[in-house]
Design a protein around this motif. Structure first.
Motif: not given
Lengths: 594, 348
Positions: A380-397
């Motif tokens: 979960s991001s700092t905005v409730p209801g907005v989530f991140f995943g994949g390379d956008a979350a913690f950089g390229p994997k």
């Protein structure tokens, strides 16, 4: 030492090294046994449920499971897990009957997914069967994200990619392709119930300050952009002499693609020593097989142009030196700079995220590296209801990490839409069941194959280098696949010990081929106990199983490190104090109850 | 699952002086009942031979008939083996020993094989001080024929059928000592820390080395009331000493001071930490009485019981040829007329 807590599911999970190492925790030994039984469809579905893209991953996965494979600790090489996955994918029957039905009656919740790559598609797949209305946005004309734009089709044929991507898109997903999202605010204004951002890391790193970089820009390309242009046929040739800068998998894809686009003398130049290159060993091997030399310790220094035309590049020669803390510095050797001729240069030295489209007044915070501030577990991001995943979350994997994050994000989205606590997450499904069928009879086979790892055959080089789309790897034939599958040690069939049944007859200790079972006086400190075993348990990354105090006052200590799971301890146990129990560990998916 | 042992061993398996891992000394997969004491004794033999770095081709393993006598198939696969007739292993061992004194003779027998059908054979091998290690895997019953009481079953010991034994049991150790065995030990299959050094010393001892090993029969004699069950032997085990086998004298350091050292003929040692002060392993009388006292107290004395360092083994006693018969040439076997004439003259 206190007795090991085997009630904690993570204990036995850790014993299944491959599954434990897999970000998505795919039950590897389980599907390998299905392949050995010829049940390719079932094996495929076990994968599909867990990692969503078995056909794609069976060709392109980074395979964190293989270095973890126990077989690699008792002999030279691990089981070819990844390529067995491909066997399941290539030989499956029609799977339509196993695909979850999509409810006609939706649950009234609308989800926006930004980016149709592996993470975004995983969230879509997990949520669509629950009745969510899913909208996917992507700037490309087809789904797949980096799997399409960055992985060349000679490694991943379009048909394989299309079939697995379309399987998900056909779940009633609303696609907004060819649509680059320029504003998160616009998306939020559309009143989605949740937004999942999986926009990847689409910006290739450049060398903007290297002398001469912009004098010859027509012939200097950025790796992932160039690969995307090749995929969409915006580019169809490259010069005869090509230099690829970088030592990662993208560099390997760039050099191999160049060989198919007219590059006759393609060279890879890496700043660091060869053995510390980031690319997977097998991809380096494949590149070298295609006559691409790799030059280590070459740091790019300048581009050389003549009359506006690229002539080549200068490289500084360095060597790696390590200080007391193991920190590496590349120190110039003092030799004169090396000059390499080039018609084209491809820069493949990494990639970055691109978040310019996220307005900074939305309350969505970024850290000092420019990555979104996330809760690691809920994504979960700092905005409730907005989530991140994949390379956008913690950089390229990699793809499999994106899939694993997609599953977690889908759980979060589901909980969020129901107004539940994001931290009250569904637990993994666990089962531990005896495999004993009768005397000398167990429901798994311990007659493992002692052969060395089998090599996947390749198509003729003449053929593959002349056709960009011709898949290089042919995959295992079914006979070889069977033999390779039989190399698996069945680490998910656990050696389960029951203290109060043990009569300390030593039968298990005597029969154990790797002498990993010990009966000994207990010690306070784990390292003392580890060191006094028949063969000291020096691999600290592997647990030891310590029993409660036995009748003689001793304890049973089993070093899990190189246990072959052959079951002979249980076979020779007169009181069934040892049992071989099949351990099932299924990570929870969205919709499972907490 | 099929009954198969994987070929892989621990990648850090240690190797002995000869460069062999322990696996090289193992045998085929045992077909005895799961949990049989005999398998543990086989494993102890493997441990001892591996640790002593014995060349497997220098060992002859011999046995008669019975569960115990099947075990040579389960250890030392690279050694010579002879599975003889029931109770007749001592004769075969004697013959082999006289024909070739260079080999290490390891006889394995059971309570039926040695105390019943082969009782006479056993007695004569002992009194001749045949140079061999003789291990009796003693479970007090005829396991191979469904667990009838054997000749070593203790008086009053209850069989699986629930009936107490009405006869006196034969004490194999007391018998061996009285018959003139020069190395006698008793141990328990479930105690390798004691058994392995005893086997090593037995192999190094010159003369008849006898080890009686309590070896529970899990299938027919591991019930409550049996005096040869795992639980009973553990509860009534009275070790005379703790034992260490010390391969060479140089390895003896100061920390061993105050402990008894028993020197074997080849310069190796058994280090004994005496637990029973009324006993001296070199004194026959002390051990005979200790055994009798233990018998009356329902105790099982274990450890080294008796050793005679000045033992003269059979080949030396009867002055046989030092060269194995199979290496004698025609010249040595038929030394000619002159020698014959000399011999004849000497007899006139």
């Amino acid at each position: 030492m206190k007795p090991t807590d085997v009630q904690n599911p993570e204990y036995y999970h850790k014993v299944v090294d491959c599954q434990y190492a897999c970000p998505a925790h795919t039950p590897v030994p389980h599907y390998i046994r299905l392949i050995a039984e010829g049940k390719y469809t079932e094996a495929y579905m076990v994968n599909w449920e867990s990692n969503v893209f078995p056909g794609i991953l069976g060709r392109t996965c980074d395979r964190p499971c293989e270095p973890a494979c126990r077989r690699g600790r008792v002999e030279e090489e691990p089981v070819a897990i990844c390529r067995l996955k491909r066997v399941a994918a290539d030989n499956k029957d029609d799977i339509s009957q196993y695909i979850p039905a999509i409810p006609e009656q939706k649950n009234g919740k609308k989800i926006a997914i930004i980016g149709a790559g592996p993470a975004g598609l995983t969230v879509a797949r997990d949520l669509a069967p629950l009745g969510y209305e899913i909208h996917i946005y992507d700037d490309q004309s087809k789904g797949g994200g980096m799997m399409r734009t960055q992985i060349p089709s000679f490694r991943l044929p379009d048909e394989v990619l299309d079939s697995e991507v379309n399987l998900i898109l056909n779940m009633g997903i609303v696609t907004h392709f060819n649509q680059y999202v320029t504003s998160l605010k616009e998306i939020l204004d559309k009143k989605y119930d949740a937004v999942f951002i999986a926009s990847g890391a689409p910006k290739g790193k450049d060398l903007p300050d290297l002398p001469g970089r912009w004098d010859a820009k027509a012939n200097v390309h950025v790796g992932i952009e160039w690969l995307a242009n090749v995929t969409f046929e915006h580019i169809n040739k490259i010069g005869r002499k090509v230099l690829v800068l970088g030592g990662g998998n993208t560099a390997m894809d760039c050099c191999r693609t160049s060989r198919r686009m007219g590059g006759e003398e393609v060279k890879v130049l890496v700043r660091s020593p060869f053995k510390t290159m980031k690319a997977s060993p097998w991809e380096i091997e494949d590149a070298m097989h295609e006559d691409i030399p790799i030059f280590e310790n070459h740091v790019p220094k300048s581009f050389v142009t003549e009359n506006g035309k690229l002539k080549g590049m200068y490289f500084e020669l360095v060597k790696a030196e390590y200080d007391a803390n193991g920190k590496r510095t590349l120190v110039p050797t003092g030799e004169p700079d090396a000059f390499f001729e080039a018609d084209d240069v491809i820069i493949a030295i990494g990639q970055d995220n691109r978040f310019e489209w996220i307005e900074n007044n939305l309350g969505l915070e970024f850290d000092k590296w420019g990555l979104p501030v996330l809760d690691e577990k809920t994504l979960s991001s700092t905005v409730p209801g907005v989530f991140f995943g994949g390379d956008a979350a913690f950089g390229p994997k990699n793809v499999i990490t994106a899939v694993a994050q997609g599953h977690q994000a889908a759980i979060s989205v589901d909980l969020y839409c129901q107004g539940k606590d994001l931290n009250d997450r569904p637990q993994p499904h666990i089962n531990l069941m005896s495999t004993k069928m009768g005397i000398h009879e167990w429901s798994y086979g311990n007659a493992i194959n002692h052969d060395n790892r089998f090599v996947v055959p390749l198509a003729d080089k003449k053929l593959t280098l002349s056709n960009l789309k011709k898949e290089v790897e042919l995959g295992f034939d079914l006979q070889t696949a069977f033999k390779e599958a039989e190399r698996c040690l069945n680490c998910d069939v656990q050696t389960v010990f029951t203290e109060d049944k043990c009569i300390e007859c030593d039968a298990c200790r005597d029969i154990c081929p790797t002498k990993c079972i010990n009966f000994t006086e207990n010690e306070e400190v784990e390292s003392d106990l580890r060191n006094k075993l028949i063969i000291p348990a020096i691999n600290d990354s592997q647990d030891i199983l310590v029993s409660d105090i036995l009748k003689t006052g001793r304890v049973m200590v089993k070093d899990e490190d190189v246990c072959l799971h052959c079951g002979l301890c249980a076979e020779r146990c007169p009181t069934a104090a040892w049992d071989m129990k099949k351990f099932i560990y299924k990570t929870a998916k969205a919709g499972a109850s907490a | 699952m099929s009954y198969i042992k994987p070929k892989f061993i621990h990648p850090r398996s240690p190797k002995n002086k000869l460069g062999y891992s322990r696996q090289y000394y193992e045998g085929s997969l045992s077909t005895l009942c799961a949990g049989c004491g005999h398998d543990s004794i086989s494993a102890a033999i493997v441990d001892a031979c591996y640790e002593m770095a014995i060349e497997p081709h220098k060992v002859a393993k011999l046995s008669g008939i019975g569960c115990s006598s099947k075990t040579p198939a389960y250890f030392l696969n690279n050694s010579h083996g002879f599975n003889s007739v029931h109770g007749r292993m001592p004769s075969v061992a004697t013959g082999a020993n006289l024909a070739n004194r260079d080999l290490i003779y390891l006889g394995v027998s059971g309570d039926g094989d040695s105390a019943s059908i082969g009782f006479g054979q056993f007695a004569h091998a002992v009194r001749r001080n045949l140079n061999m290690t003789y291990i009796v895997m003693n479970n007090g019953c005829y396991g191979l024929t469904k667990g009838q009481d054997s000749a070593t079953a203790d008086h009053g010991s209850i069989s699986k059928g629930g009936i107490p034994n009405t006869f006196e049991g034969i004490d194999m150790c007391a018998l061996a000592i009285q018959l003139g065995a020069t190395y006698v030990a008793q141990s328990f299959s479930g105690d390798k820390t004691q058994l392995v050094p005893l086997i090593k010393a037995a192999i190094n001892h010159k003369g008849f080395s006898f080890i009686n090993v309590m070896s529970p029969c899990v299938t027919f004699n591991n019930n409550a009331g049996s005096t040869k069950s795992y639980d009973y032997v553990r509860e009534h085990n009275e070790a005379l000493s703790s034992i260490d086998f010390v391969p060479v004298k140089e390895e003896i350091t100061l920390e061993y001071e105050g402990e008894d050292l028993v020197e074997l003929h080849d310069g190796t040692f058994l280090k004994l930490n005496k637990l029973n002060q009324n006993w001296d392993p070199k004194d026959k009388l002390s051990i005979i009485s200790a055994l009798q006292i233990a018998h009356d107290k329902n105790e099982i004395l274990t450890g080294l019981l008796y050793i005679d360092n000045d033992s003269v083994e059979l080949n030396e006693l009867i002055n046989t040829t030092e060269k194995p018969l199979n290496t004698l040439t025609e010249a040595e076997l038929c030394p000619g007329v002159d020698v014959l004439e000399k011999l004849n003259q000497s007899l006139r």
